[in-house]
Scaffold this motif. Structure first.
Motif, PDB file in Angstrom:
ATOM      1  N   ALA A 240      -2.897 -18.049 -19.372  1.00 45.08           N
ATOM      2  CA  ALA A 240      -1.617 -18.405 -18.758  1.00 45.08           C
ATOM      3  C   ALA A 240      -1.346 -17.576 -17.509  1.00 45.08           C
ATOM      4  CB  ALA A 240      -0.485 -18.220 -19.773  1.00 45.08           C
TER       5      ALA A 240
ATOM      6  N   ARG B  20      -0.642 -18.712 -13.534  1.00 48.30           N
ATOM      7  CA  ARG B  20       0.525 -18.273 -12.761  1.00 48.30           C
ATOM      8  C   ARG B  20       0.085 -17.627 -11.446  1.00 48.30           C
ATOM      9  NH1 ARG B  20       3.462 -14.183 -11.328  1.00 48.30           N
ATOM     10  NH2 ARG B  20       2.143 -12.632 -12.322  1.00 48.30           N
TER      11      ARG B  20
ATOM     12  N   CYS C 146       2.647 -25.592 -11.369  1.00 47.88           N
ATOM     13  CA  CYS C 146       2.084 -25.069 -12.627  1.00 47.88           C
ATOM     14  C   CYS C 146       2.499 -23.628 -12.878  1.00 47.88           C
ATOM     15  CB  CYS C 146       0.560 -25.184 -12.625  1.00 47.88           C
ATOM     16  SG  CYS C 146       0.014 -26.877 -12.841  1.00 47.88           S
TER      17      CYS C 146
ATOM     18  N   ARG D  75       1.455 -23.067 -19.285  1.00 45.65           N
ATOM     19  CA  ARG D  75       0.381 -22.535 -18.438  1.00 45.65           C
ATOM     20  C   ARG D  75      -0.905 -22.373 -19.242  1.00 45.65           C
ATOM     21  NH1 ARG D  75       4.444 -18.918 -17.044  1.00 45.65           N
ATOM     22  NH2 ARG D  75       3.184 -17.185 -17.823  1.00 45.65           N
TER      23      ARG D  75
END
Length: 182
Positions: free
Chosen positions: A43, A47, A69, A77
């Motif tokens: 995730a 990011r 996203c 994510r």
């Protein structure tokens, strides 16, 4: 008619086919060889990759800005990371995300230059793999690669000419191959 002629020209030039790729024999082994050593994305990777796109970067033709996203929840994510891993395992994105549209930009000298427009998901995948790509480029750097970071075709041509001149001065032989994409 003009668009069809341009497309036919590039299909021939790229040795492309209009039908989708359907020959999957050996694809899994090839993907394992190319993508098997990549670290798992998480995730936080999604990011970070999303935030590398400038806010003013154009949205993809699918309406997705790659920064979108980065705004997902951690679970969202992470799910995106799983999708990107599946893309690498299979060898291509899912059908709606595997399209690239081409815009033909007129050249000042005549003809056109094709520019590929990729989906937001594909752009995010490519950016999320930037650290591995940069490391690979560093490991395989060579002074004759003009497509490397910090290099240019003009530098490669100049360097080859200088080497040839030096070889001639010392009574040595030299062969240079200069390849370019058309």
């Amino acid at each position: 008619a003009r668009m069809e002629a341009t497309c036919a020209q590039f299909l021939k030039l790229w040795n492309a086919q209009e039908e989708p790729f359907e020959d999957f024999e050996g694809l899994e082994a090839a993907n394992t060889r190319f993508f098997g050593g990549l670290r798992e994305l998480g995730a936080e990777d999604i990011r970070k990759a999303a935030l590398t796109f400038a806010p003013a970067t154009a949205r993809s033709y699918d309406g997705m800005h790659p920064r979108h996203c980065g705004m997902l929840s951690e679970k969202g994510r992470q799910a995106t990371a799983y999708v990107l891993r599946a893309m690498a395992d299979v060898g291509f994105p899912p059908r709606p995300a595997d399209l690239a549209l081409y815009k033909f930009i007129p050249k000042a000298t005549g003809g056109v230059r094709p520019i590929a427009l990729f989906t937001g998901l594909y752009r995010l995948w490519a950016r999320s793999r930037a650290p591995e790509t940069a490391a690979w480029e560093r490991r395989h750097a060579a002074p004759y690669y003009s497509a490397a970071k910090g290099s240019s075709p003009i530098h490669a041509v100049w360097a080859q000419a200088a080497r040839a001149e030096q070889a001639r001065e010392h009574g040595e032989h030299m062969v240079a191959y200069m390849l370019d994409l058309e």
